[in-house]
Motif scaffolding. Structure first.
Motif, PDB file in Angstrom:
ATOM      1  N   LEU A 273      70.990 -51.710  63.146  1.00  0.00           N
ATOM      2  CA  LEU A 273      71.404 -53.042  63.595  1.00  0.00           C
ATOM      3  C   LEU A 273      71.680 -53.949  62.396  1.00  0.00           C
ATOM      4  N   ALA A 274      70.794 -53.889  61.415  1.00  0.00           N
ATOM      5  CA  ALA A 274      70.957 -54.727  60.229  1.00  0.00           C
ATOM      6  C   ALA A 274      72.188 -54.315  59.421  1.00  0.00           C
ATOM      7  N   ALA A 275      72.354 -53.034  59.208  1.00  0.00           N
ATOM      8  CA  ALA A 275      73.476 -52.563  58.393  1.00  0.00           C
ATOM      9  C   ALA A 275      74.818 -52.866  59.055  1.00  0.00           C
ATOM     10  N   LEU A 276      74.926 -52.605  60.344  1.00  0.00           N
ATOM     11  CA  LEU A 276      76.195 -52.842  61.037  1.00  0.00           C
ATOM     12  C   LEU A 276      76.521 -54.327  61.115  1.00  0.00           C
ATOM     13  N   THR A 277      75.505 -55.154  61.291  1.00  0.00           N
ATOM     14  CA  THR A 277      75.726 -56.600  61.296  1.00  0.00           C
ATOM     15  C   THR A 277      76.170 -57.068  59.913  1.00  0.00           C
ATOM     16  N   ALA A 278      75.546 -56.544  58.887  1.00  0.00           N
ATOM     17  CA  ALA A 278      75.912 -56.918  57.519  1.00  0.00           C
ATOM     18  C   ALA A 278      77.340 -56.491  57.188  1.00  0.00           C
ATOM     19  N   LEU A 279      77.735 -55.324  57.674  1.00  0.00           N
ATOM     20  CA  LEU A 279      79.099 -54.865  57.419  1.00  0.00           C
ATOM     21  C   LEU A 279      80.130 -55.781  58.065  1.00  0.00           C
ATOM     22  N   GLY A 280      79.882 -56.117  59.310  1.00  0.00           N
ATOM     23  CA  GLY A 280      80.865 -56.903  60.058  1.00  0.00           C
ATOM     24  C   GLY A 280      82.091 -56.061  60.369  1.00  0.00           C
ATOM     25  N   GLY A 281      82.835 -56.453  61.386  1.00  0.00           N
ATOM     26  CA  GLY A 281      84.052 -55.743  61.732  1.00  0.00           C
ATOM     27  C   GLY A 281      83.835 -54.401  62.402  1.00  0.00           C
ATOM     28  N   VAL A 282      82.600 -54.120  62.798  1.00  0.00           N
ATOM     29  CA  VAL A 282      82.273 -52.838  63.436  1.00  0.00           C
ATOM     30  C   VAL A 282      81.587 -53.097  64.782  1.00  0.00           C
ATOM     31  N   GLU A 283      82.162 -54.033  65.520  1.00  0.00           N
ATOM     32  CA  GLU A 283      81.550 -54.471  66.767  1.00  0.00           C
ATOM     33  C   GLU A 283      81.315 -53.344  67.768  1.00  0.00           C
ATOM     34  N   PRO A 284      82.249 -52.397  67.943  1.00  0.00           N
ATOM     35  CA  PRO A 284      81.970 -51.309  68.900  1.00  0.00           C
ATOM     36  C   PRO A 284      80.739 -50.485  68.509  1.00  0.00           C
ATOM     37  N   GLN A 285      80.582 -50.203  67.229  1.00  0.00           N
ATOM     38  CA  GLN A 285      79.421 -49.435  66.781  1.00  0.00           C
ATOM     39  C   GLN A 285      78.146 -50.264  66.919  1.00  0.00           C
ATOM     40  N   LEU A 286      78.230 -51.553  66.618  1.00  0.00           N
ATOM     41  CA  LEU A 286      77.054 -52.415  66.774  1.00  0.00           C
ATOM     42  C   LEU A 286      76.644 -52.481  68.244  1.00  0.00           C
ATOM     43  N   ALA A 287      77.603 -52.621  69.141  1.00  0.00           N
ATOM     44  CA  ALA A 287      77.282 -52.644  70.576  1.00  0.00           C
ATOM     45  C   ALA A 287      76.622 -51.329  70.997  1.00  0.00           C
ATOM     46  N   ASP A 288      77.141 -50.198  70.503  1.00  0.00           N
ATOM     47  CA  ASP A 288      76.514 -48.902  70.810  1.00  0.00           C
ATOM     48  C   ASP A 288      75.062 -48.885  70.350  1.00  0.00           C
ATOM     49  N   HIS A 289      74.798 -49.408  69.159  1.00  0.00           N
ATOM     50  CA  HIS A 289      73.433 -49.376  68.634  1.00  0.00           C
ATOM     51  C   HIS A 289      72.533 -50.404  69.312  1.00  0.00           C
ATOM     52  N   VAL A 290      73.093 -51.489  69.831  1.00  0.00           N
ATOM     53  CA  VAL A 290      72.288 -52.397  70.652  1.00  0.00           C
ATOM     54  C   VAL A 290      71.858 -51.645  71.916  1.00  0.00           C
ATOM     55  N   ARG A 291      72.816 -50.948  72.563  1.00  0.00           N
ATOM     56  CA  ARG A 291      72.470 -50.147  73.758  1.00  0.00           C
ATOM     57  C   ARG A 291      71.455 -49.067  73.414  1.00  0.00           C
ATOM     58  N   ASN A 292      71.670 -48.363  72.298  1.00  0.00           N
ATOM     59  CA  ASN A 292      70.736 -47.317  71.879  1.00  0.00           C
ATOM     60  C   ASN A 292      69.339 -47.899  71.653  1.00  0.00           C
ATOM     61  N   SER A 293      69.281 -49.069  71.035  1.00  0.00           N
ATOM     62  CA  SER A 293      67.986 -49.710  70.770  1.00  0.00           C
ATOM     63  C   SER A 293      67.261 -50.035  72.064  1.00  0.00           C
ATOM     64  N   LEU A 294      68.000 -50.536  73.038  1.00  0.00           N
ATOM     65  CA  LEU A 294      67.390 -50.808  74.349  1.00  0.00           C
ATOM     66  C   LEU A 294      66.883 -49.515  74.983  1.00  0.00           C
ATOM     67  N   ARG A 295      67.667 -48.442  74.864  1.00  0.00           N
ATOM     68  CA  ARG A 295      67.292 -47.159  75.485  1.00  0.00           C
ATOM     69  C   ARG A 295      66.003 -46.591  74.902  1.00  0.00           C
TER      70      ARG A 295
END
Length: 167
Positions: free
Chosen positions: A96-118
């Motif tokens: 979550l931290a790395a993808l947010t820091a990168l920016g521009g990778v919203e689909p992957q960040l959304a996937d990892h938000v879902r994964n984190s919830l799971r």
């Protein structure tokens, strides 16, 4: 570039890089081999991602770049994720931290938000990870991450209300 040199020419059906052999100087240096376990990678992906995410991401990607999704699953989920030292939950916080820091990778960040919830992170924990990043990655990137999280939470709510059982 000397393509007659097997190292420069890259993997071949008969060259040392194709068989997975390790050069003697590397072996002598005592390097620990990296694990790449395809079956463990796919098992972990099954645990992390819902079927819609797996089929919606891997299938189209394989059509575009054959073999690339398998490489991702094998090296990432069957390699990096298999290393000792971090719990799956901690790896998701790092993602979550790395993808947010990168920016521009919203689909992957959304996937990892879902994964984190799971895997059991709460919405509050995910939100706090993203808020915590603001002084380190900048307020705009933290806000962008929060927008992705909010949209993903809303999507999960809509799916739950429709009876789809998403987290």
């Amino acid at each position: 570039m000397d393509l007659a040199d097997p190292v420069l020419a890259g993997p071949t059906a008969t060259g040392p890089t194709a068989t997975g052999s390790v050069p003697a100087d590397v072996t002598a240096a005592g390097l620990v081999p990296a694990p790449f376990d395809r079956a463990a990678g796919y098992a972990l992906l099954d645990r992390l991602a819902d079927p819609r995410t797996r089929t919606g991401t891997l299938g189209p990607l394989d059509e575009l770049a054959p073999g690339f999704p398998d490489w991702i699953v094998t090296t990432l989920f069957g390699g990096t994720y298999q290393r000792p030292g971090l719990a799956l939950r901690d790896r998701q916080v790092a993602n979550l931290a790395a993808l947010t820091a990168l920016g521009g990778v919203e689909p992957q960040l959304a996937d990892h938000v879902r994964n984190s919830l799971r895997i059991g992170l709460t919405r509050e924990e995910i939100t706090e990870v993203l808020v915590h990043l603001a002084p380190y990655v900048g307020v705009p990137k933290a806000l962008a991450g929060l927008r992705v999280a909010a949209a993903t939470f809303a999507e999960a709510d809509d799916a739950a209300a429709a009876g789809a059982g998403a987290p």
